[in-house]
Design an enzyme around this catalytic site. Structure first.
Site, short mmCIF file in Angstrom:
data_model
loop_
_atom_site.label_atom_id
_atom_site.label_comp_id
_atom_site.label_asym_id
_atom_site.label_seq_id
_atom_site.Cartn_x
_atom_site.Cartn_y
_atom_site.Cartn_z
N ASP A 1 -14.71 31.34 53.62
CA ASP A 1 -14.07 32.36 54.46
C ASP A 1 -13.65 31.74 55.80
O ASP A 1 -13.92 32.29 56.87
CB ASP A 1 -15.02 33.55 54.67
CG ASP A 1 -14.28 34.80 55.16
OD1 ASP A 1 -13.02 34.83 55.10
OD2 ASP A 1 -14.95 35.74 55.62
N VAL B 1 -23.43 42.05 64.96
CA VAL B 1 -23.97 40.88 65.64
C VAL B 1 -24.23 41.29 67.09
O VAL B 1 -23.36 41.88 67.72
CB VAL B 1 -22.98 39.69 65.58
CG1 VAL B 1 -23.54 38.48 66.32
CG2 VAL B 1 -22.65 39.32 64.13
N ILE C 1 -21.90 42.14 70.05
CA ILE C 1 -20.78 41.21 70.24
C ILE C 1 -19.89 41.08 69.02
O ILE C 1 -18.84 40.47 69.08
CB ILE C 1 -21.24 39.80 70.70
CG1 ILE C 1 -22.36 39.26 69.80
CG2 ILE C 1 -21.63 39.80 72.16
CD1 ILE C 1 -22.75 37.82 70.13
N1 LIG Z 1 -23.56 32.78 66.84
C1 LIG Z 1 -22.66 33.60 67.38
N2 LIG Z 1 -22.36 33.53 68.69
C2 LIG Z 1 -21.45 34.37 69.22
N3 LIG Z 1 -20.75 35.29 68.52
C3 LIG Z 1 -21.00 35.40 67.21
C4 LIG Z 1 -21.95 34.56 66.57
N4 LIG Z 1 -21.96 34.88 65.27
C5 LIG Z 1 -21.06 35.86 65.11
N5 LIG Z 1 -20.48 36.19 66.27
C6 LIG Z 1 -19.44 37.24 66.49
O1 LIG Z 1 -19.61 38.27 65.53
C7 LIG Z 1 -18.45 38.35 64.67
C8 LIG Z 1 -18.89 38.71 63.27
O2 LIG Z 1 -19.81 37.71 62.79
P1 LIG Z 1 -19.81 37.27 61.27
O3 LIG Z 1 -18.41 36.83 60.91
O4 LIG Z 1 -20.90 36.29 61.03
O5 LIG Z 1 -20.17 38.65 60.57
P2 LIG Z 1 -19.56 39.32 59.26
O6 LIG Z 1 -20.35 40.59 59.08
O7 LIG Z 1 -19.58 38.36 58.16
O8 LIG Z 1 -18.08 39.59 59.75
P3 LIG Z 1 -16.73 39.64 58.86
O9 LIG Z 1 -16.94 40.69 57.86
O10 LIG Z 1 -15.69 39.97 59.92
O11 LIG Z 1 -16.53 38.25 58.29
C9 LIG Z 1 -17.77 36.98 64.82
O12 LIG Z 1 -16.36 37.06 64.57
C10 LIG Z 1 -18.05 36.67 66.28
O13 LIG Z 1 -17.16 37.38 67.12
#
Ligand SMILES: Nc1ncnc2c1ncn2[C@@H]1O[C@H](COP(=O)(O)OP(=O)(O)OP(=O)(O)O)[C@@H](O)[C@H]1O
Length: 370
Positions: free
Chosen positions: A157, A37, A29
Site C-alpha cells: 500500500d 492514530v 493525528i
Molecule cells: N508513526 C506515525 N507518526 C505520525 N503520524 C502517523 C504515524 N502513523 C500513522 N500516522 C498518521 O495516521 C494516518 C493513518 O495511519 P495508517 O495509514 O497507519 O492507518 P490506516 O488505518 O491503515 O489508514 P489508511 O486506511 O488510510 O491506510 C497516516 O496517514 C498518518 O497521517
C-alpha cells in the site's frame, strides 16, 4: 482531548518485558479505514509522581484479530530499519467508543508529517518540492524497500500518505503495514490490494502471483507525484486506472497480460492514444523533472515487473549522484541552515551492505566507496 488510562499489560517491543503503564493520549493525528492514530506519551505505572512521561509516540488502534495473528504486528516486530517506522510497545485494550471491543494498540515512533502533506503544501503555492528533497526522500524509500524486500516483505500500500517525514531533518520512514505480507515464491496472494492510483498494472489485470516489484511501481508513482504535485495516474475506477497508465506507457502488450493473468478479459486500450515517442511523453507529463529524473522514472514505470528497476538499482541511479558528494549539503524548508544528509542516507548496516552486494560501490558516497 487529553485522555489518560492505565493498561496492565504493555509489552516493550525491544526488551519483550510486559508491565503496567499509563497512557496519555493528547490528540488524534490520523484516521484510517479500520482505526485511528493518536499522539501519546507513556509512563511506567510504578514510576514516582515526578518521573517524566516519555514520547511522543503515535498509537495506532485497530480491532484485535481473534482467529489470526496480526500481520502488521508480526511484521513490525520483525523489522528494524531507519526508513521503516519503529514499533516501541504494543498492547490490547477495550475501546469504549466501540462497545468495549478489544483493540490492538501499536505504539510507534512519531513523525510530524506525511509526504502527502508535504506535496500538498508545495502544490497549494503552485510549487513542487526542491529536486534535492525529492532525491533525499526517494532514496530513503528505496532503501527501506531494499531492506523489506530482502525478507520478501511486500508493503502492498505504498502511497504518499503512508510515508512519514520530518521536514527539519529530512528523515523519512515507511508506515502502515496493515496491508503488508511476506510473499512466498510462486504462492498466490489477493490482487485486490493497494490504493487505486498507486496500483501496479499487474494487480489491475488480476495477477495473483506477484512480487515485491508491485511496491516499486508505487515508488515510481510517488516520485512522479513529487514532480507533478498531484497523483500521476488518476483512474476514475479500477479498470480506467489501466487506461490512465496506457496514456503514458502505451497499451499493455500480450506477453505482459499473459504473464500477469492469462484469463484476463477486461479492456486493454489497444487503440493508439498518441504518436510521440516514450521519452517525449515522459518529458511532457513530468515537465519539471530533470533528464536524470526522467531516466529514473522510465526505469521504474514499466509494465513487466521483472523489467522494473530493483531497489538497489534505484539507489545506484545517476539521479542520486549529487547526494554522494560529501561537500553537497541540503537545506530543509524549515531553516536556512544546510544539513549534511550523508549520515542519514548512508549509515548502512552490515546486513544491508550484504544485500547491496557489488552495487554498493555505486551507491555509497565517494569518500566511503573508495
Ligand atoms: N508513526 C506515525 N507518526 C505520525 N503520524 C502517523 C504515524 N502513523 C500513522 N500516522 C498518521 O495516521 C494516518 C493513518 O495511519 P495508517 O495509514 O497507519 O492507518 P490506516 O488505518 O491503515 O489508514 P489508511 O486506511 O488510510 O491506510 C497516516 O496517514 C498518518 O497521517
Amino acid at each position: 482531548m487529553a485522555v489518560e488510562f492505565l493498561v496492565e499489560e504493555v509489552t516493550n517491543n525491544h526488551t519483550n518485558v510486559t508491565k503496567p503503564m499509563y497512557i496519555r493520549e493528547t490528540a488524534k493525528i490520523g484516521e484510517g479505514a479500520f482505526g485511528t492514530v493518536s499522539l501519546a506519551t507513556l509512563k511506567n505505572a510504578s514510576a514516582s509522581k515526578d518521573e517524566r512521561w516519555f514520547g511522543p509516540f503515535a498509537i495506532k488502534k485497530v480491532p484485535a484479530q481473534t482467529e489470526y495473528k496480526s500481520r502488521e504486528l508480526e511484521i513490525l516486530r520483525q523489522t528494524s530499519h531507519p526508513n521503516v517506522i519503529g514499533l516501541k510497545f504494543f498492547f490490547n485494550y477495550p475501546n469504549n467508543e466501540d462497545r468495549g471491543k478489544l483493540y490492538q494498540h501499536l505504539v510507534m515512533e512519531s513523525l510530524p508529517c506525511t509526504l502527502q502533506n508535504e506535496i500538498k503544501r508545495y502544490h497549494a503555492s503552485k510549487l513542487i518540492l526542491q529536486e534535492s528533497h525529492i532525491q533525499v526522500y526517494s532514496f530513503q524509500i528505496a532503501r527501506g524497500m531494499n531492506y523489506l524486500h530482502s525478507f520478501g516483505i511486500c508493503h502492498r500500500d505504498i502511497k504518499p500518505s503512508n510515508i512519514l517525514i520530518n521536514p527539519e531533518t529530512l528523515v523519512l520512514k515507511i508506515c502502515d503495514f496493515g496491508s503488508a505480507k511476506q510473499l512466498e515464491y510462486n504462492q498466490p496472494s489477493v490482487s485486490y490490494i493497494c490504493s487505486r492510483y498507486y496500483r501496479a498494472p499487474e494487480l489491475i489485470v488480476g495477477c495473483q502471483i506477484y512480487t515485491t516489484q508491485i511496491d516499486i511501481w508505487g515508488l515510481g508513482c510517488v516520485i512522479g507525484e513529487m514532480f507533478m504535485g498531484s497523483p500521476v495516474f488518476q483512474g476514475q475506477d479500477p479498470l480506467l486506472q489501466l487506461r490512465e497508465i496506457s496514456k503514458l506507457l502505451g497499451a499493455p502488450d500480450k506477453t505482459f497480460l499473459f504473464e500477469s493473468n492469462p484469463n484476463y478479459n477486461g479492456p486493454t486500450y489497444t487503440h493508439k492514444m498518441f504518436t510521440s515517442r516514450l521519452n517525449h511523453r515522459f518529458s511532457k507529463v513530468f515537465v519539471l523533472a530533470s533528464p536524470t529524473a526522467l531516466d529514473l522514472l522510465m526505469g521504474i514505470l514499466v509494465y513487466r515487473p521483472q523489467d522494473r528497476l530493483k531497489p538497489r538499482q534505484i539507489m545506484a541511479h545517476e539521479f542520486f549522484q549529487p547526494l554522494r558528494d560529501p561537500k553537497n549539503k541540503v537545506t530543509p524548508r524549515t531553516s536556512n541552515e544546510p544539513i549534511n544528509v550523508q549520515n542519514i542516507l548512508y549509515n548502512f548496516s552490515d546486513y544491508e551492505l550484504g544485500v547491496l552486494g557489488s552495487e554498493a560501490s555505486k551507491i555509497l558516497p565517494l569518500s566511503l566507496s573508495e
